[in-house]
Write a protein that holds these residues in place. Structure first.
Motif, short mmCIF file in Angstrom:
data_model
loop_
_atom_site.label_atom_id
_atom_site.label_comp_id
_atom_site.label_asym_id
_atom_site.label_seq_id
_atom_site.Cartn_x
_atom_site.Cartn_y
_atom_site.Cartn_z
N GLN A 146 0.82 -1.24 0.10
CA GLN A 146 -0.08 -0.13 -0.03
C GLN A 146 0.92 1.35 -0.10
N ILE A 147 0.59 2.34 -0.93
CA ILE A 147 1.31 3.47 -0.99
C ILE A 147 0.61 4.69 -0.13
N TRP A 148 1.04 4.99 0.70
CA TRP A 148 0.48 6.34 1.29
C TRP A 148 1.03 7.62 0.96
N GLY A 149 0.40 8.21 -0.23
CA GLY A 149 0.93 9.49 -0.81
C GLY A 149 0.51 10.77 0.14
N LYS A 150 1.52 11.22 0.95
CA LYS A 150 1.22 12.13 1.73
C LYS A 150 2.13 13.49 1.36
N ALA A 151 2.55 13.43 -0.22
CA ALA A 151 3.19 14.52 -0.73
C ALA A 151 2.63 14.56 -2.24
N ALA A 152 2.85 15.73 -3.05
CA ALA A 152 2.23 15.87 -4.04
C ALA A 152 2.87 14.99 -5.34
N ILE A 153 4.25 14.58 -5.08
CA ILE A 153 4.99 13.94 -5.83
C ILE A 153 4.33 12.62 -5.86
N GLY A 154 3.40 12.36 -4.92
CA GLY A 154 2.80 10.71 -5.04
C GLY A 154 1.88 10.64 -6.31
N LEU A 155 1.29 11.95 -6.42
CA LEU A 155 0.29 11.71 -7.95
C LEU A 155 1.15 11.40 -9.09
N TYR A 156 2.64 12.01 -9.18
CA TYR A 156 3.34 11.64 -10.30
C TYR A 156 3.50 10.12 -10.33
N ALA A 206 -11.26 16.04 -3.44
CA ALA A 206 -11.57 15.23 -2.75
C ALA A 206 -10.74 14.68 -1.21
N LEU A 207 -11.52 14.64 -0.25
CA LEU A 207 -10.67 14.36 1.12
C LEU A 207 -9.99 13.20 1.12
N TRP A 208 -10.40 12.18 0.35
CA TRP A 208 -10.14 10.60 0.47
C TRP A 208 -10.20 10.09 -1.12
N ARG A 209 -8.92 9.73 -1.73
CA ARG A 209 -8.89 9.13 -3.06
C ARG A 209 -7.93 7.81 -2.85
N GLU A 210 -8.43 7.01 -3.81
CA GLU A 210 -7.79 5.59 -3.65
C GLU A 210 -7.82 5.06 -5.12
N GLY A 211 -6.78 4.14 -5.07
CA GLY A 211 -6.89 3.43 -6.60
C GLY A 211 -5.97 1.98 -6.22
N SER A 212 -6.11 1.27 -7.07
CA SER A 212 -5.42 0.01 -7.22
C SER A 212 -4.69 -0.37 -8.59
N TYR A 266 -0.91 -3.27 -5.76
CA TYR A 266 -0.57 -2.11 -5.28
C TYR A 266 -1.95 -1.56 -5.03
N SER A 267 -2.02 -0.84 -3.95
CA SER A 267 -3.17 0.26 -3.61
C SER A 267 -2.61 1.53 -2.96
N PHE A 268 -3.39 2.52 -3.47
CA PHE A 268 -2.77 3.89 -3.39
C PHE A 268 -3.84 4.61 -2.39
N ILE A 269 -3.45 5.35 -1.52
CA ILE A 269 -4.41 6.15 -0.87
C ILE A 269 -3.90 7.73 -0.39
N THR A 270 -4.40 8.63 -0.80
CA THR A 270 -3.99 9.98 -0.57
C THR A 270 -5.29 10.88 -0.26
N VAL A 280 -2.41 -3.83 6.00
CA VAL A 280 -1.38 -4.17 5.19
C VAL A 280 -0.20 -4.39 5.96
N SER A 281 0.64 -5.33 5.44
CA SER A 281 1.89 -5.43 5.96
C SER A 281 2.97 -4.70 5.32
N ASN A 282 3.01 -4.24 4.15
CA ASN A 282 4.02 -3.79 3.53
C ASN A 282 3.60 -2.15 3.10
N VAL A 283 4.26 -1.20 3.33
CA VAL A 283 3.98 0.40 2.97
C VAL A 283 4.97 0.96 2.41
N VAL A 284 4.64 1.92 1.22
CA VAL A 284 5.55 2.77 0.87
C VAL A 284 5.05 4.11 1.27
#
Length: 384
Positions: A99-109, A126-132, A140-144, A157-161
């Motif tokens: 799972q990728i936690w996008g807490k910076a704008a570069i996460g969208l890139y 949107a306050l919460w956005r996600e994808g897979s 992969y799953s992505f939340i931001t 999850v067990s593994n996080v970026v």
């Protein structure tokens, strides 16, 4: 008497021969017939009449089949072989989830450009956005979004970026809060493996994150860092691209459209250095096939060559043979523009196509490289 004795001897010899033939018949043919009928029963032949069933089943339970051991061994061997083939075919196809936690704008890139993933909802406000997305055997799953706040969402999850911004002091403070939160999740065994993608300081002053790296006693196993950090060793610290600008607070739809149109109409895009040599404009030009003309000089600070790269600045781009125009001094520009005038239209079209193809390959390569590094590191550590 003699003829009588002679006849008696001949009779005895004849009886002996007949007995021998009779015995040979039962040895070679009688046993074979029973064995065939028994094998026929084993293979599903029609049952014998009721009066013979008991006798044959008794015989079947007692009769020794010289091939039975070999048949069992052969079946066992085939089973083991099939199992080995199955294991080999599924080897490397572990259901590996990150799972990728996008807490910076570069996460969208990373998500929208490199992974070419979608986000739901599509609204950037949107306050919460996600994808897979699935890359090879990795899911992969992505939340931001603003609602992704430490302690206010479930961690299953067990593994996080974790994608962080460490460019400025205020950003470093926010990033540190996230790292402390993740550290607690690791200590309580709610997370097993952690990697960080960091928008580093433009002067490559990123000492604040050192304490969190696993090699220094922390929990961050892998660090993907933007800009030419001397820490890069391609073992636990890797270079990551800056990418396009994904957040422009004063951008309007009209100004963005005008900028994109300018890139489309430009054969070349000038990319002078700022605080750092690497800038958003390089990647934005690539997105539209306009060749970046990059000022190839080092800027002030701690950025520079690493143990695995010796051609800073822009080590990552150069290592992947970026088809850019690199100049050391802007005094070279007039001669470059004169040369451009001699290039025919078809050559410029082919050059644009080549750049677009290279940039797509660049992003695909980064996606696969990231996935391979995560799999090899996290899965190997699982075995250890």
């Amino acid at each position: 008497m003699r003829p009588t004795r002679k006849r008696l001897c001949l009779l005895l010899i004849a009886l002996y021969c007949l007995f021998s033939l009779y015995a040979a018949y039962h040895v070679f043919f009688g046993r074979q017939g029973r064995a065939v009928s028994l094998r026929g029963l084993r293979k599903g032949a029609a049952p014998a009449p009721e009066g013979r069933v008991r006798g044959q089943s008794t015989l079947g339970s007692e009769e020794w089949n010289p091939w039975e051991g070999d048949e069992k061994n052969d079946l066992q061997h085939r089973f083991k072989t099939s199992l080995q083939i199955l294991k080999k075919s599924t080897k490397g196809k572990t259901d590996f989830r990150v799972q990728i936690w996008g807490k910076a704008a570069i996460g969208l890139y990373l998500w929208e450009h490199i992974f070419e993933g979608l986000l739901d909802p599509t609204a950037v406000t949107a306050l919460w956005r996600e994808g897979s997305s699935i890359v090879g055997s990795t899911h992969y799953s992505f939340i931001t979004g603003p609602a992704v706040v430490p302690g206010y969402f479930s961690v299953d999850v067990s593994n996080v970026v974790l994608i962080l911004n460490g460019r400025e002091e205020a950003k470093v403070s926010f990033a540190t809060q996230w790292l402390l939160y993740v550290q607690n999740l690791v200590l309580t065994q709610k997370l097993q493996h952690v990697a960080v993608v960091l928008l580093g300081n433009e002067h490559c002053n990123n000492e604040w994150i050192n304490q969190f790296l696993k090699r220094n006693g922390g929990f961050v196993e892998l660090l993907f860092i933007i800009y030419d950090s001397p820490w890069i060793n391609d073992m636990d610290v890797f270079q990551w691209p800056l990418g396009v600008a994904t957040w422009q607070p004063q951008e309007t739809n009209e100004s963005l459209k005008n900028y994109q149109e300018a890139l489309l109409q430009s054969d070349l895009t000038l990319c002078p250095v700022g605080v750092n040599t690497e800038c958003y404009r390089i990647y934005e030009a690539c997105s539209y096939g306009s060749v970046p003309v990059v000022e190839d000089v080092m800027t002030a600070g701690s950025c520079g060559n690493a143990s695995v790269y010796h051609n800073a600045p822009l080590q990552l781009l150069k290592s992947m043979d970026a088809p850019f125009i690199f100049i050391k001094n802007w005094k070279e520009l007039p001669a470059l523009l004169e040369k451009e005038k001699t290039i025919i239209l078809q050559e410029k079209i082919d050059r644009r196509k080549m750049l677009l193809h290279w940039y797509q390959h660049f992003k695909t390569e980064l996606k696969m490289r990231l996935t391979n590094i995560l799999e090899s590191s996290f899965l190997m550590n699982n075995k250890g």
